[in-house]
Design a protein around this motif. Sequence first.
Motif, PDB file in Angstrom:
ATOM      1  N   ARG A  75       0.724   3.698  -3.337  1.00 17.40           N
ATOM      2  CA  ARG A  75      -0.156   4.857  -3.166  1.00 17.40           C
ATOM      3  C   ARG A  75       0.227   6.058  -4.024  1.00 17.40           C
ATOM      4  O   ARG A  75      -0.652   6.658  -4.675  1.00 17.40           O
ATOM      5  CB  ARG A  75      -0.234   5.252  -1.691  1.00 17.40           C
ATOM      6  CG  ARG A  75      -1.322   6.317  -1.427  1.00 17.40           C
ATOM      7  CD  ARG A  75      -1.371   6.711   0.035  1.00 17.40           C
ATOM      8  NE  ARG A  75      -1.727   5.607   0.905  1.00 17.40           N
ATOM      9  CZ  ARG A  75      -2.968   5.177   1.117  1.00 17.40           C
ATOM     10  NH1 ARG A  75      -3.979   5.778   0.480  1.00 17.40           N
ATOM     11  NH2 ARG A  75      -3.213   4.188   1.939  1.00 17.40           N
ATOM     12  N   THR A 117     -10.167   0.084  -4.113  1.00 15.96           N
ATOM     13  CA  THR A 117      -9.972  -1.350  -3.929  1.00 15.96           C
ATOM     14  C   THR A 117     -11.223  -2.018  -3.382  1.00 15.96           C
ATOM     15  O   THR A 117     -11.461  -3.202  -3.635  1.00 15.96           O
ATOM     16  CB  THR A 117      -8.778  -1.631  -2.998  1.00 15.96           C
ATOM     17  OG1 THR A 117      -8.950  -0.908  -1.768  1.00 15.96           O
ATOM     18  CG2 THR A 117      -7.471  -1.228  -3.647  1.00 15.96           C
ATOM     19  N   ALA A 118     -12.041  -1.276  -2.666  1.00 19.99           N
ATOM     20  CA  ALA A 118     -13.282  -1.854  -2.147  1.00 19.99           C
ATOM     21  C   ALA A 118     -14.325  -2.041  -3.236  1.00 19.99           C
ATOM     22  O   ALA A 118     -15.143  -2.968  -3.168  1.00 19.99           O
ATOM     23  CB  ALA A 118     -13.853  -0.969  -1.032  1.00 19.99           C
ATOM     24  N   VAL A 129       0.835  -1.204   0.000  1.00 15.92           N
ATOM     25  CA  VAL A 129       0.000   0.000   0.000  1.00 15.92           C
ATOM     26  C   VAL A 129       0.869   1.252   0.000  1.00 15.92           C
ATOM     27  O   VAL A 129       0.619   2.202  -0.754  1.00 15.92           O
ATOM     28  CB  VAL A 129      -0.948  -0.010   1.216  1.00 15.92           C
ATOM     29  CG1 VAL A 129      -1.660   1.336   1.353  1.00 15.92           C
ATOM     30  CG2 VAL A 129      -1.964  -1.139   1.081  1.00 15.92           C
ATOM     31  N   SER A 154     -10.286   7.494  -3.106  1.00 16.80           N
ATOM     32  CA  SER A 154      -9.068   7.069  -2.433  1.00 16.80           C
ATOM     33  C   SER A 154      -8.704   5.651  -2.855  1.00 16.80           C
ATOM     34  O   SER A 154      -9.530   4.903  -3.398  1.00 16.80           O
ATOM     35  CB  SER A 154      -9.259   7.114  -0.918  1.00 16.80           C
ATOM     36  OG  SER A 154     -10.167   6.098  -0.506  1.00 16.80           O
ATOM     37  N   GLU A 161      -8.252   3.198  -0.922  1.00 15.90           N
ATOM     38  CA  GLU A 161      -9.084   2.275  -0.159  1.00 15.90           C
ATOM     39  C   GLU A 161     -10.481   2.157  -0.758  1.00 15.90           C
ATOM     40  O   GLU A 161     -11.049   1.055  -0.840  1.00 15.90           O
ATOM     41  CB  GLU A 161      -9.165   2.728   1.302  1.00 15.90           C
ATOM     42  CG  GLU A 161      -7.888   2.526   2.095  1.00 15.90           C
ATOM     43  CD  GLU A 161      -6.777   3.516   1.731  1.00 15.90           C
ATOM     44  OE1 GLU A 161      -5.602   3.241   2.074  1.00 15.90           O
ATOM     45  OE2 GLU A 161      -7.075   4.561   1.109  1.00 15.90           O
ATOM     46  N   GLU A 162     -11.052   3.268  -1.198  1.00 12.88           N
ATOM     47  CA  GLU A 162     -12.374   3.225  -1.830  1.00 12.88           C
ATOM     48  C   GLU A 162     -12.326   2.448  -3.135  1.00 12.88           C
ATOM     49  O   GLU A 162     -13.219   1.653  -3.439  1.00 12.88           O
ATOM     50  CB  GLU A 162     -12.874   4.653  -2.085  1.00 12.88           C
ATOM     51  CG  GLU A 162     -13.221   5.418  -0.826  1.00 12.88           C
ATOM     52  CD  GLU A 162     -13.454   6.894  -1.100  1.00 12.88           C
ATOM     53  OE1 GLU A 162     -14.281   7.491  -0.382  1.00 12.88           O
ATOM     54  OE2 GLU A 162     -12.808   7.457  -2.023  1.00 12.88           O
TER      55      GLU A 162
END
Length: 355
Positions: free
Chosen positions: A253, A272-273, A249, A267, A269-270
């Motif tokens: 990033r 990848t979700a 990560v 983001s 994280e968003e």
Amino acid sequence: MQFGIFTVGDVTPDPTNGSTPSEHERIKAMVAIALKAEEVGLDVFATGEHHNPPFVPSSPTTLLGYVAARTSRLVLSTATTLITTNDPVKIAEDYAMLQHLADGRVDLMLGRGNTAPVYPWFGQDIRQGIPLAIENYALLHRLWREDVVDWQGRFRTPLQGFTATPRPLNGVPPFVWHGSIRSPEIAEQAAFYGDGFFANNIFWPKEHFMRLIGFYRERFAHHGHGTPEQAIVGLGGQVFMRRNSQDAVREFRPYFDNAPVYGHGPSLEEFTAETPLAVGSPQQIIDKYARMREYFGDYQRQLFLMDHAGLPLKTVLEQLDILGEEVVPALRAEFEAKRPAGVPSDPPAGGTASA
């Protein structure tokens, strides 16, 4: 099941040091990546087709012909062959020639592309994108299967008694995928001909593609090519791996945050979700991609985008080592263990050279 990589051939600055490869360096890097793909046991290398900066792969058959001469096993494909702005006659001849040079290790993915200015550059109107895709492929399909073609259409001059040369290797055309991210008309086209459907699902949530692939499967069966489960499906993917997920990560990033296609938006994280992007340890990547079967059914080809966003060649080659040595063997075993009898494990092959 086939696993491989695809490249869009972007020339993007490395956000960690500001360096930008030259076009020459980027083209040579794409070749090195293809050779590495074969070395680590992957099945497919596919290149995009672009005619605008900051991309370099304007001539896919030139690149793939060179890779064919340097490899012995790798299937050579495209991540888009522009069926809308290329002449179907030229596609028929170029890819038949490549098929001969590669001893049959060739298929191709047809698409409309995502760069609007390309249409007028090649004398076409983007508002006719779907009709162009449908008509041009109807002609391409015939050119590979009929020795003499008479043709009258809307978008090109007529053909009378025309024979495309060379003829497909051993009389078997390259297998065709129809690539789409949103168009049911293209899914219908793939189903009508019994061709493959490649859903490049790397930017949108899975629910959208579940509907699109489900529609293709239903129409594949409707047109008499087999059961919905026997339809030929391919998916895109994106991964970045390190032994420790926190290291993956942290390293990825800055590339994500500044990438031309998704930087400065959701983001990491968003993203990848909600999408197939997976950043973490090899086991995390295995776990995420093993679930793709639950969403989309058994499928035949998984391609990963690995060399984008300014990632240096050294890093990409390291990623391919992990992909080939750890991730793909585990996924291959997982998918094949669960594949029902009668469902193809691989897409059909085109003509192969005689012994």
